[in-house]
Design a protein around this motif. Structure first.
Motif, PDB file in Angstrom:
ATOM      1  N   UNK A  83       0.858  -1.181   0.000  1.00 49.33           N
ATOM      2  CA  UNK A  83       0.000   0.000   0.000  1.00 49.33           C
ATOM      3  C   UNK A  83       0.900   1.240   0.000  1.00 49.33           C
ATOM      4  N   UNK A  84       0.302   2.360  -0.213  1.00 56.04           N
ATOM      5  CA  UNK A  84       1.054   3.609  -0.149  1.00 56.04           C
ATOM      6  C   UNK A  84       1.167   3.999   1.323  1.00 56.04           C
ATOM      7  N   UNK A  85       2.380   3.980   1.829  1.00 53.48           N
ATOM      8  CA  UNK A  85       2.574   4.381   3.227  1.00 53.48           C
ATOM      9  C   UNK A  85       3.913   5.087   3.383  1.00 53.48           C
ATOM     10  N   UNK A  86       3.966   5.909   4.407  1.00 56.50           N
ATOM     11  CA  UNK A  86       5.206   6.579   4.774  1.00 56.50           C
ATOM     12  C   UNK A  86       5.212   6.689   6.286  1.00 56.50           C
ATOM     13  N   UNK A  87       6.297   6.276   6.886  1.00 58.78           N
ATOM     14  CA  UNK A  87       6.422   6.349   8.338  1.00 58.78           C
ATOM     15  C   UNK A  87       7.620   7.244   8.649  1.00 58.78           C
ATOM     16  N   UNK A  88       7.354   8.420   9.173  1.00 59.73           N
ATOM     17  CA  UNK A  88       8.405   9.348   9.558  1.00 59.73           C
ATOM     18  C   UNK A  88       8.535   9.306  11.073  1.00 59.73           C
TER      19      UNK A  88
END
Length: 109
Positions: A83-88
């Motif tokens: 899936x489209x994810x980003x973890x900052x």
């Protein structure tokens, strides 16, 4: 999972799901493409049952999605894709996520 800031429970689920070398390899193998379970298991030199266990954990965390499709010969094939994810992870993003933890998540070790 979207690119909006994660709640505490979502962040915990994602980090927990990613805290395993098999699951990291699955995400890496699916980066930029989708694949069906049998082919992915062969590529990762992993049994299909083991792949299913790890894929389920990633799916529950919202990091991958699974879809069933019929092949030309009528076989059901399960495809996986990231899936489209980003973890900052910053101190501020962790503090914001921590303030939204549910009681169950706060009680976990």
């Amino acid at each position: 999972m979207s690119n909006t800031p994660l709640t505490g429970d979502e962040l915990l689920a994602a980090l927990s799901a990613l805290a395993n070398p098999h699951r990291l390899r699955i995400i890496a193998a699916l980066a930029g493409k989708r694949n069906y379970v049998s082919q992915l298991a062969r590529e990762l030199q992993m049994s299909r049952p083991l792949l299913h266990i790890h894929a389920q954990r990633l799916e529950e965390a919202g990091l991958i999605r699974a879809t069933l499709e019929l092949s030309k010969d009528g076989k059901a094939m399960k495809y996986l894709e990231v899936t489209s994810f980003e973890i900052a992870l910053t101190a501020a993003s962790i503090a914001a996520a921590a303030s939204t933890l549910s009681n169950n998540a706060k009680e976990q070790k």
